[in-house]
Design a protein around this motif. Sequence first.
Motif, PDB file in Angstrom:
ATOM      1  N   ILE A  69      13.849  -9.224  21.011  1.00  0.00           N
ATOM      2  CA  ILE A  69      13.293  -8.148  21.850  1.00  0.00           C
ATOM      3  C   ILE A  69      15.109  -7.634  22.382  1.00  0.00           C
ATOM      4  O   ILE A  69      15.423  -7.502  22.298  1.00  0.00           O
ATOM      5  N   ASP A  70      14.235  -6.303  22.615  1.00  0.00           N
ATOM      6  CA  ASP A  70      15.311  -5.439  23.380  1.00  0.00           C
ATOM      7  C   ASP A  70      14.939  -4.649  24.484  1.00  0.00           C
ATOM      8  O   ASP A  70      13.891  -5.238  25.002  1.00  0.00           O
ATOM      9  N   THR A  71      15.482  -3.984  24.993  1.00  0.00           N
ATOM     10  CA  THR A  71      15.587  -3.103  25.929  1.00  0.00           C
ATOM     11  C   THR A  71      14.032  -2.786  26.416  1.00  0.00           C
ATOM     12  O   THR A  71      13.321  -2.309  27.554  1.00  0.00           O
ATOM     13  N   ALA A  72      13.726  -2.237  25.046  1.00  0.00           N
ATOM     14  CA  ALA A  72      12.326  -1.498  25.195  1.00  0.00           C
ATOM     15  C   ALA A  72      11.185  -2.903  25.323  1.00  0.00           C
ATOM     16  O   ALA A  72      10.163  -2.111  25.782  1.00  0.00           O
ATOM     17  N   GLY A  73      11.396  -3.433  25.337  1.00  0.00           N
ATOM     18  CA  GLY A  73      10.403  -4.924  24.675  1.00  0.00           C
ATOM     19  C   GLY A  73      10.211  -5.451  26.873  1.00  0.00           C
ATOM     20  O   GLY A  73       9.197  -5.448  27.263  1.00  0.00           O
ATOM     21  N   VAL A  74      11.473  -5.918  27.343  1.00  0.00           N
ATOM     22  CA  VAL A  74      11.660  -6.464  28.589  1.00  0.00           C
ATOM     23  C   VAL A  74      11.516  -5.009  29.325  1.00  0.00           C
ATOM     24  O   VAL A  74      10.493  -5.533  30.018  1.00  0.00           O
ATOM     25  N   GLN A  75      11.496  -3.839  28.466  1.00  0.00           N
ATOM     26  CA  GLN A  75      10.601  -2.571  29.559  1.00  0.00           C
ATOM     27  C   GLN A  75       9.384  -2.893  29.920  1.00  0.00           C
ATOM     28  O   GLN A  75       8.822  -2.424  31.435  1.00  0.00           O
ATOM     29  N   LEU A  76       8.726  -2.999  28.852  1.00  0.00           N
ATOM     30  CA  LEU A  76       6.899  -3.276  28.578  1.00  0.00           C
ATOM     31  C   LEU A  76       6.986  -4.103  30.126  1.00  0.00           C
ATOM     32  O   LEU A  76       5.782  -3.852  30.087  1.00  0.00           O
ATOM     33  N   LEU A  77       7.702  -4.974  29.476  1.00  0.00           N
ATOM     34  CA  LEU A  77       7.400  -6.628  30.649  1.00  0.00           C
ATOM     35  C   LEU A  77       6.839  -6.133  31.692  1.00  0.00           C
ATOM     36  O   LEU A  77       6.480  -6.622  32.641  1.00  0.00           O
ATOM     37  N   LEU A  78       8.419  -5.382  32.512  1.00  0.00           N
ATOM     38  CA  LEU A  78       8.609  -5.195  34.006  1.00  0.00           C
ATOM     39  C   LEU A  78       7.138  -4.123  34.124  1.00  0.00           C
ATOM     40  O   LEU A  78       7.214  -4.614  35.297  1.00  0.00           O
ATOM     41  N   ALA A  79       7.173  -2.929  33.636  1.00  0.00           N
ATOM     42  CA  ALA A  79       6.487  -2.934  33.695  1.00  0.00           C
ATOM     43  C   ALA A  79       4.686  -2.362  33.876  1.00  0.00           C
ATOM     44  O   ALA A  79       4.289  -3.282  35.036  1.00  0.00           O
ATOM     45  N   PHE A  80       4.451  -3.734  33.164  1.00  0.00           N
ATOM     46  CA  PHE A  80       3.974  -5.031  33.436  1.00  0.00           C
ATOM     47  C   PHE A  80       3.323  -5.704  34.722  1.00  0.00           C
ATOM     48  O   PHE A  80       2.787  -5.466  35.242  1.00  0.00           O
ATOM     49  N   ALA A  81       4.701  -6.291  34.336  1.00  0.00           N
ATOM     50  CA  ALA A  81       5.047  -7.178  36.128  1.00  0.00           C
ATOM     51  C   ALA A  81       4.026  -6.274  37.096  1.00  0.00           C
ATOM     52  O   ALA A  81       3.551  -7.084  38.317  1.00  0.00           O
ATOM     53  N   LEU A  82       5.127  -4.965  37.290  1.00  0.00           N
ATOM     54  CA  LEU A  82       5.017  -4.539  38.280  1.00  0.00           C
ATOM     55  C   LEU A  82       3.636  -3.858  38.515  1.00  0.00           C
ATOM     56  O   LEU A  82       3.050  -3.897  39.699  1.00  0.00           O
ATOM     57  N   ASP A  83       2.911  -3.324  37.240  1.00  0.00           N
ATOM     58  CA  ASP A  83       1.591  -3.279  37.517  1.00  0.00           C
ATOM     59  C   ASP A  83       0.746  -4.319  38.073  1.00  0.00           C
ATOM     60  O   ASP A  83      -0.108  -4.291  39.378  1.00  0.00           O
ATOM     61  N   CYS A  84       1.218  -5.426  37.739  1.00  0.00           N
ATOM     62  CA  CYS A  84       1.085  -7.207  38.656  1.00  0.00           C
ATOM     63  C   CYS A  84       0.844  -6.757  39.779  1.00  0.00           C
ATOM     64  O   CYS A  84      -0.118  -7.352  40.955  1.00  0.00           O
ATOM     65  N   LEU A  85       2.058  -7.103  40.660  1.00  0.00           N
ATOM     66  CA  LEU A  85       2.764  -6.697  41.570  1.00  0.00           C
ATOM     67  C   LEU A  85       1.959  -6.160  42.819  1.00  0.00           C
ATOM     68  O   LEU A  85       1.248  -5.928  43.641  1.00  0.00           O
ATOM     69  N   GLU A  86       1.902  -4.506  41.766  1.00  0.00           N
ATOM     70  CA  GLU A  86       1.414  -3.758  43.012  1.00  0.00           C
ATOM     71  C   GLU A  86      -0.774  -4.020  43.012  1.00  0.00           C
ATOM     72  O   GLU A  86      -1.011  -3.291  44.080  1.00  0.00           O
ATOM     73  N   ARG A  87      -1.126  -4.779  42.448  1.00  0.00           N
ATOM     74  CA  ARG A  87      -2.476  -4.797  41.860  1.00  0.00           C
ATOM     75  C   ARG A  87      -2.491  -6.673  42.843  1.00  0.00           C
ATOM     76  O   ARG A  87      -3.870  -6.540  42.741  1.00  0.00           O
ATOM     77  N   ASN A  88      -1.205  -6.897  43.353  1.00  0.00           N
ATOM     78  CA  ASN A  88      -2.078  -8.185  43.349  1.00  0.00           C
ATOM     79  C   ASN A  88      -2.451  -9.304  42.275  1.00  0.00           C
ATOM     80  O   ASN A  88      -3.319 -10.190  43.211  1.00  0.00           O
ATOM     81  N   ILE A  89      -1.948  -9.373  41.211  1.00  0.00           N
ATOM     82  CA  ILE A  89      -2.612  -9.584  40.543  1.00  0.00           C
ATOM     83  C   ILE A  89      -1.355 -11.317  39.657  1.00  0.00           C
ATOM     84  O   ILE A  89      -0.364 -10.936  39.538  1.00  0.00           O
ATOM     85  N   HIS A  90      -1.665 -12.473  40.483  1.00  0.00           N
ATOM     86  CA  HIS A  90      -0.811 -13.637  39.289  1.00  0.00           C
ATOM     87  C   HIS A  90      -0.768 -13.632  38.067  1.00  0.00           C
ATOM     88  O   HIS A  90      -1.664 -13.165  37.191  1.00  0.00           O
ATOM     89  N   TYR A  91       0.808 -13.582  37.501  1.00  0.00           N
ATOM     90  CA  TYR A  91       0.730 -14.182  35.895  1.00  0.00           C
ATOM     91  C   TYR A  91       1.688 -14.951  36.009  1.00  0.00           C
ATOM     92  O   TYR A  91       2.516 -15.277  37.033  1.00  0.00           O
ATOM     93  N   THR A  92       1.674 -16.164  35.271  1.00  0.00           N
ATOM     94  CA  THR A  92       2.652 -17.075  35.454  1.00  0.00           C
ATOM     95  C   THR A  92       2.780 -16.820  33.408  1.00  0.00           C
ATOM     96  O   THR A  92       2.587 -16.763  32.146  1.00  0.00           O
ATOM     97  N   TRP A  93       3.962 -17.622  33.539  1.00  0.00           N
ATOM     98  CA  TRP A  93       5.376 -17.832  31.774  1.00  0.00           C
ATOM     99  C   TRP A  93       4.517 -18.906  31.022  1.00  0.00           C
ATOM    100  O   TRP A  93       4.885 -20.447  31.693  1.00  0.00           O
ATOM    101  N   GLN A  94       4.030 -18.920  30.101  1.00  0.00           N
ATOM    102  CA  GLN A  94       3.295 -20.019  29.561  1.00  0.00           C
ATOM    103  C   GLN A  94       4.554 -20.917  28.638  1.00  0.00           C
ATOM    104  O   GLN A  94       4.474 -22.026  29.005  1.00  0.00           O
ATOM    105  N   SER A  95       5.392 -20.004  28.565  1.00  0.00           N
ATOM    106  CA  SER A  95       6.721 -20.099  27.999  1.00  0.00           C
ATOM    107  C   SER A  95       7.401 -19.455  28.093  1.00  0.00           C
ATOM    108  O   SER A  95       6.702 -18.444  27.487  1.00  0.00           O
ATOM    109  N   ARG A  96       8.786 -19.367  27.174  1.00  0.00           N
ATOM    110  CA  ARG A  96       9.415 -18.109  27.677  1.00  0.00           C
ATOM    111  C   ARG A  96      10.538 -18.750  26.244  1.00  0.00           C
ATOM    112  O   ARG A  96      11.697 -20.126  27.106  1.00  0.00           O
ATOM    113  N   SER A  97      10.697 -18.002  25.481  1.00  0.00           N
ATOM    114  CA  SER A  97      11.791 -18.799  24.865  1.00  0.00           C
ATOM    115  C   SER A  97      13.504 -18.678  24.954  1.00  0.00           C
ATOM    116  O   SER A  97      13.991 -17.800  25.567  1.00  0.00           O
TER     117      SER A  97
END
Lengths: 720, 110, 160
Positions: free
Chosen positions: B59-87
């Motif tokens: 994984i590199d910065t581009a990948g992490v940045q996408l996850l980050l944008a996704f997470a921020l969207d979730c925050l904004e929409r007030n939708i929870h997400y959970t990590w099933q696992s993280r390598s």
Amino acid sequence: MTLDLAQFHDTFFAESNEALDSMESALLKLSAGEVDSELINTIFRVAHSIKGGSATFGFTEVAAFTHKLETLLDELRAGKRRVDPALVDTLLRSCDLMRSMLAATQAKQSLDAAGTAALSAEIELILESPAEAPTMRVPALPASVPAASDPATSSGPPGWRIHFAPGPKLLRNGSDPLRILRELARLGAVESRVDAKWVPPLAELDPEECRLAWSIELTGDIKEAAIRAVFEWVEADCVKLEPFGSAATAIDATVMMPAPKFLEPVRPEPEPAPEPKPAPETAIASPVSASPAATMLMPALSAPAAAAAAPSATAPMAQGDHGSIRVSTEKIDELMNSVGELVITQSVLNQLAAPLEGREAHELRSALGQLERHMRELQESVMRVRMLPISSVFNRFPRLIRDLGQRLGKKLELRISGEHTELDKTVLEKIGDPLVHLIRNSIDHGIETPEVRLAGGKSAHGVIQLHAYHKGGSVVVEVGDDGGGLNRERILAKARERGLVAPEEELSDERVNNLIFQPGFSTAEVVSDVSGRGVGMDVVKRNINELGGYVQIYSTPGKGSMVRIRLPLTLAILDGQLARVGTEVYVVPIVSIVETIQVRAEQVSTIANRAQVIRLRDDYLPIVRLHELFDIEPEHTDLLDGLLMIVEADGTRVGLFLDELMSQQQVVIKSLETNFRPITGFAGATMLGDGRVALILDVPGVISRFRSHETRHDPAREAA
Amino acid sequence: MNDAVNNPAAAAPGPKGTGRVVLGVSCTFHEAVALRAHLLEQAELPGPYVIEGGAVEQIDTAGVQLLLAFALDCLERNIHYTWQSRSAALDDAIRILGVGALLESPGGMA
Amino acid sequence: MLSTHDKAISAHQQVLTFRLAGEEYGLGILAVQEIRGWTPVTAIPHAPPWVLGVIDLRGVVVPIIDLRRRLALPPAEFGPSTVVIVLRVSTSLDDRTVGLVVDAVSDVHDIESSALRQLPDLGSHAASEMISGLAHADGKTLILLDAGRLAHSTSAPAAH
């Protein structure tokens, strides 16, 4: 070292032993399965302060060992490493070792080198083993807390603050910040925080562009070149480096304010409760503090503003205090005063030491130099306690702008930047009203109606721009608009009508613009095409001047205008140039000084047998003879013998004639008002190293006093 | 916001149930376009989301940045997400990039 | 308004006495913070003529008043016995410290309230507003000064 530091040794040993006791009991609790962040923080704090103290006193072996230990503890604290019985055992043995090392040092016996080496190796081995994610959540508490509570650690390890804003193209160029940060981590301990405020919604994000920026704290004795090498493939202007030598602290005065300056975090700061549902805008727009320490642990986003306001929630750590305390401003002021006194004593010591000679004198001076640096750090730390972000003031403006826009039928857009710039609380409290005045003026008289704007080829929305930033030792706040700009002809006409400008006199744009700061120059009549009473800009200017700041206005016809306010970081201390006139010594704020020159005869002209001006690069500046103005006996009366200090205030420059320049130094401003009264021309007084009082010149006041002085002595007027 | 992620209509319950993000072995600049598409697709489903990150090896910065944008969207929409696992690789990248606090849903880890 | 100090003197009170141009003056001892020798002052431009300047008194800027000038007495050379009486006057509004230059400090006297007399109307005189009353002690007449007024007389803006 001829100075006897030994007298401080005993205190250090006593405190260290106590600290080791508390470390031990914390370790025992840890081994009993009780895991809480406070325990780990206690342990870290002990190691940190013993390291700091032993480094100060030159107990290098102790310092070296505790440094390793601290590195390990830092990983624990950051949650990068699991607490297991084996580790606790190692830590307990480290505790014992430190105790015996200190005892041996105190008794001036030789240290157990073999035992130290063995345990050091053991710790190194642990450090090299891969850190794993912890099973329990250990909230990170920052190093700044122990530093705050323990004076012995006020001078922390050296390192670099790195601000890295790669720009969107970086990824396409094949660079990867992740790789860069990994390389940095090879140089020293890295704490990075991402700044994600420029990350757009996923749907708008170009996945090949980098929208992230980082603030990185790299601890260790690292050469700048080594860091530069890591950033070799990154454009130089994307990276800002700033060395630091001590752990700064931030305890807020009245508000629980977790984050220090934006993008200049000093270690992970004490965070108040993380909050579960930040307002969406806040979540995106605020700088987000995250650090490796916090990575796995902070259950939610913690943006300073949101976190400060929001109630605590989900996390178990939410209830605890996170290293912030409320302190009354009076106490801080007391502290500030004491520090001020110390600064004065320091300069007394410097003066006493200056004439001494010989080897011991040299050592004394170098120790004094060290003391001076520490004093400066102390002073900065205390000053920082009083600092609050300007956002608390900026935050009232969106509402103001909305309301005014509706009332005046103008479409407005507010753009704010640099809202995290910090200012002294007192300055902050007094800057609000002037800013409201300026913004009102901009909306009222600067921004045109949508029709006019459209006709002029502009967008219907007028833009009000608020921008704050640090520059030198000052904070600059700019209030700009993209309206019509100042109306030069009208201002000139008005000024001529008022007799402020002679009918035939031609003025530079700058001078014309500055006329609006003249008392009684109603902006409504002058600048605005819209009816309505303008707020007197002279009031704004006076307010800013009272804060020790200056106002300048810039305007481009048809394009808009901008008022730039320059404010001192703090009201209590200023950088001054000491200057002598006769036997008197005055302090001139360095911020007001343009240059100091020796006058050549051909530069000077005498006008009407009285007023003298100097020609300087096509400009004529009045010469203010300080000795005449202050009615004192000078050493020189001939301009060619003394010096001319060119000072500037409010866009006006004059030359101050004085006898001699002396040293530059930071001076603590003492009020003349406390026991006397304010005097035009003086911002206050300060104590010099020799115990004398020196008056601090207030340049705008000097200029206005000079003008009234000249007017009173104008023979033409006296005759009339 | 006028994008699909934030369109409440799109968040209506769909036949596929709640969103589930599955990260592949490689989440780098080269896979970024595809990863973004996957994230956007899942974001159209109702929450709370589950992110499965156990397989990530690169994984590199581009990948992490996408996850980050996704997470921020979730925050904004007030939708929870959970990590099933993280390598380990994913954790490491998150830690080094200092984005941990942003990639932790208010719902906490699963 | 400044009655606290008048009261201090009107009761059975201790008064610090000092000499000034051959006369004996007194100040309520409660207002006296300390007595110190003369040290050079930093002149304040455009201050009233009786303000000699300011000194650093443990980190506080304190104005030094030439009491002879303040009371419109003939000036004198400062000699070895010249001393500065530092007054500290607290009111509900503020807390002021000033130094008074006097010829020499004499003594501390107990003044019975019965020994106090009002200053007879002498017409308008620069000094009279600074004088709170007269007293007789040890066969001498003491001119009692109003510490509050002295301390606050520096705060009024000077006339140009």
